[in-house]
Design a protein around this motif. Sequence first.
Motif, PDB file in Angstrom:
ATOM      1  N   ASN A   8       0.800  -1.214   0.000  1.00  0.00           N
ATOM      2  CA  ASN A   8       0.000   0.000   0.000  1.00  0.00           C
ATOM      3  C   ASN A   8       0.836   1.269   0.000  1.00  0.00           C
ATOM      4  O   ASN A   8       0.440   2.279   0.552  1.00  0.00           O
ATOM      5  N   GLU A   9       2.000   1.235  -0.656  1.00  0.00           N
ATOM      6  CA  GLU A   9       2.788   2.452  -0.750  1.00  0.00           C
ATOM      7  C   GLU A   9       2.016   3.492  -1.547  1.00  0.00           C
ATOM      8  O   GLU A   9       1.403   3.191  -2.558  1.00  0.00           O
ATOM      9  N   ALA A  10       2.086   4.751  -1.086  1.00  0.00           N
ATOM     10  CA  ALA A  10       1.342   5.814  -1.753  1.00  0.00           C
ATOM     11  C   ALA A  10       1.778   5.989  -3.193  1.00  0.00           C
ATOM     12  O   ALA A  10       1.004   6.382  -4.056  1.00  0.00           O
ATOM     13  N   SER A  11       3.061   5.703  -3.483  1.00  0.00           N
ATOM     14  CA  SER A  11       3.578   5.906  -4.830  1.00  0.00           C
ATOM     15  C   SER A  11       3.233   4.762  -5.769  1.00  0.00           C
ATOM     16  O   SER A  11       3.501   4.837  -6.958  1.00  0.00           O
ATOM     17  N   SER A  12       2.646   3.694  -5.256  1.00  0.00           N
ATOM     18  CA  SER A  12       2.342   2.525  -6.079  1.00  0.00           C
ATOM     19  C   SER A  12       0.904   2.094  -5.842  1.00  0.00           C
ATOM     20  O   SER A  12       0.642   1.190  -5.057  1.00  0.00           O
ATOM     21  N   ILE A  29      -9.584 -10.078 -14.576  1.00  0.00           N
ATOM     22  CA  ILE A  29      -8.126  -9.990 -14.494  1.00  0.00           C
ATOM     23  C   ILE A  29      -7.580  -9.052 -15.568  1.00  0.00           C
ATOM     24  O   ILE A  29      -6.692  -8.224 -15.310  1.00  0.00           O
ATOM     25  N   ASP A  30      -8.107  -9.159 -16.792  1.00  0.00           N
ATOM     26  CA  ASP A  30      -7.621  -8.321 -17.891  1.00  0.00           C
ATOM     27  C   ASP A  30      -7.829  -6.842 -17.590  1.00  0.00           C
ATOM     28  O   ASP A  30      -6.932  -6.017 -17.782  1.00  0.00           O
ATOM     29  N   ARG A  31      -9.040  -6.487 -17.154  1.00  0.00           N
ATOM     30  CA  ARG A  31      -9.339  -5.081 -16.864  1.00  0.00           C
ATOM     31  C   ARG A  31      -8.463  -4.565 -15.731  1.00  0.00           C
ATOM     32  O   ARG A  31      -7.897  -3.468 -15.804  1.00  0.00           O
ATOM     33  N   ALA A  32      -8.353  -5.338 -14.658  1.00  0.00           N
ATOM     34  CA  ALA A  32      -7.557  -4.908 -13.509  1.00  0.00           C
ATOM     35  C   ALA A  32      -6.084  -4.777 -13.875  1.00  0.00           C
ATOM     36  O   ALA A  32      -5.403  -3.832 -13.456  1.00  0.00           O
ATOM     37  N   ALA A  33      -5.576  -5.711 -14.679  1.00  0.00           N
ATOM     38  CA  ALA A  33      -4.167  -5.666 -15.085  1.00  0.00           C
ATOM     39  C   ALA A  33      -3.887  -4.454 -15.961  1.00  0.00           C
ATOM     40  O   ALA A  33      -2.841  -3.802 -15.837  1.00  0.00           O
ATOM     41  N   LEU A  34      -4.821  -4.140 -16.869  1.00  0.00           N
ATOM     42  CA  LEU A  34      -4.657  -2.972 -17.735  1.00  0.00           C
ATOM     43  C   LEU A  34      -4.545  -1.697 -16.907  1.00  0.00           C
ATOM     44  O   LEU A  34      -3.674  -0.850 -17.144  1.00  0.00           O
ATOM     45  N   LEU A  35      -5.421  -1.562 -15.909  1.00  0.00           N
ATOM     46  CA  LEU A  35      -5.403  -0.358 -15.075  1.00  0.00           C
ATOM     47  C   LEU A  35      -4.163  -0.311 -14.192  1.00  0.00           C
ATOM     48  O   LEU A  35      -3.572   0.753 -13.982  1.00  0.00           O
ATOM     49  N   ALA A  36      -3.753  -1.463 -13.672  1.00  0.00           N
ATOM     50  CA  ALA A  36      -2.543  -1.502 -12.847  1.00  0.00           C
ATOM     51  C   ALA A  36      -1.329  -1.059 -13.649  1.00  0.00           C
ATOM     52  O   ALA A  36      -0.481  -0.300 -13.160  1.00  0.00           O
ATOM     53  N   GLU A  37      -1.247  -1.509 -14.895  1.00  0.00           N
ATOM     54  CA  GLU A  37      -0.116  -1.105 -15.740  1.00  0.00           C
ATOM     55  C   GLU A  37      -0.201   0.378 -16.082  1.00  0.00           C
ATOM     56  O   GLU A  37       0.792   1.095 -16.051  1.00  0.00           O
ATOM     57  N   LYS A  40       0.775   2.431 -13.204  1.00  0.00           N
ATOM     58  CA  LYS A  40       2.078   2.037 -12.665  1.00  0.00           C
ATOM     59  C   LYS A  40       1.926   1.487 -11.248  1.00  0.00           C
ATOM     60  O   LYS A  40       2.703   1.796 -10.345  1.00  0.00           O
ATOM     61  N   GLY A  41       0.913   0.660 -11.090  1.00  0.00           N
ATOM     62  CA  GLY A  41       0.616   0.121  -9.769  1.00  0.00           C
ATOM     63  C   GLY A  41       0.750  -1.387  -9.720  1.00  0.00           C
ATOM     64  O   GLY A  41       1.391  -2.009 -10.573  1.00  0.00           O
ATOM     65  N   ARG A  42       0.127  -1.990  -8.726  1.00  0.00           N
ATOM     66  CA  ARG A  42       0.210  -3.426  -8.494  1.00  0.00           C
ATOM     67  C   ARG A  42      -1.163  -4.065  -8.650  1.00  0.00           C
ATOM     68  O   ARG A  42      -2.181  -3.450  -8.352  1.00  0.00           O
ATOM     69  N   LEU A  43      -1.162  -5.301  -9.106  1.00  0.00           N
ATOM     70  CA  LEU A  43      -2.382  -6.080  -9.232  1.00  0.00           C
ATOM     71  C   LEU A  43      -2.458  -7.069  -8.073  1.00  0.00           C
ATOM     72  O   LEU A  43      -1.587  -7.923  -7.917  1.00  0.00           O
ATOM     73  N   GLY A  74       0.755  -6.471 -22.349  1.00  0.00           N
ATOM     74  CA  GLY A  74       1.757  -5.416 -22.340  1.00  0.00           C
ATOM     75  C   GLY A  74       2.699  -5.599 -21.172  1.00  0.00           C
ATOM     76  O   GLY A  74       2.856  -6.716 -20.659  1.00  0.00           O
ATOM     77  N   PRO A  75       3.327  -4.507 -20.720  1.00  0.00           N
ATOM     78  CA  PRO A  75       4.239  -4.594 -19.574  1.00  0.00           C
ATOM     79  C   PRO A  75       3.551  -5.240 -18.379  1.00  0.00           C
ATOM     80  O   PRO A  75       2.391  -4.956 -18.083  1.00  0.00           O
TER      81      PRO A  75
END
Length: 292
Positions: A8-12, A29-37, A40-43, A74-75
């Motif tokens: 739960n780092e504020a920067s991530s 999973i696809d939608r959540a992964a797209l938003l995490a990327e 620049k966050g974590r899934l 993607g990444p």
Amino acid sequence: MNSQAQLNEASSPSILAVSPLDGYDWSTIDRAALLAERWKGRLIVLKAKNNRELSDAERRSIKEGIERRIAVLGPLAPVELISGAAYSSDAILEAVTQFTPRLVVMAPSVVWALGTLVDTAPETVAAGTRCPVLVTRSGSEDYASGLIATDLSPSCVDAVREALRLELLPVDRLTVLHAFSPLNEAMVTYAGVDPKEAERIAVAAEAKAMDDLDVFIDRCGLSGKVNARTSKAPPAAAVLEAANAIQADLILLGSSRRGGLARFLMGSTVGEVLTAARCDVLVAPGSSNALD
């Protein structure tokens, strides 16, 4: 519930994906992964199985399967798998409290499975943690047409602003809908009101509804950017009809804090829309009573 790291780092910022009761729902999973990327966050994936904790081997296998799946998008966003003995709204609330995600993404199959007679899981999570919940059916494509449903309350203004911060709403193709109560013809007839006067009152009420909607849109900072629409239909029916008419692929609803008895007796617009909608639905928290 287990976790292998504090995420739960504020920067991530993190995205919490709730996997369905049986197997994977890859659109979640696809939608959540797209938003995490994108953020620049974590899934973080919440997974339960057969009312027991996952073994270490199961956790590794599931995590590797998720990583293989999202690698083609993607990444690769960092993935964390957490597990519980069973699915419940309490399990989601616990995960939200622990990881403070920016968004919870869940499949339609868990909306009512985790709900109660008077609440759906998205309503419980949004109202209880102030975290928006996206119920997704569509996978990883960006949204092209959106519908905001509002009762014009200050809480709905807060919900719209929260959704705009998430950058999910397609502002260039966005419609704002207000369903208002029309003049009751039976009551007018019973009261002996002249039909012409009743018609004048009805026209004035419709004009006022549109004026009030324009004020709401301005308070949301969307003046001149969206289409305004009113409806005399019951709220849930109005939302579903408008979403179909504009071919919306995302509906925004504000969460409500109406008491359980009132929900049981009067029903929930959010619950009705979640049950019947063909597109994704974002349930965003407001500051007080919102759309219901």
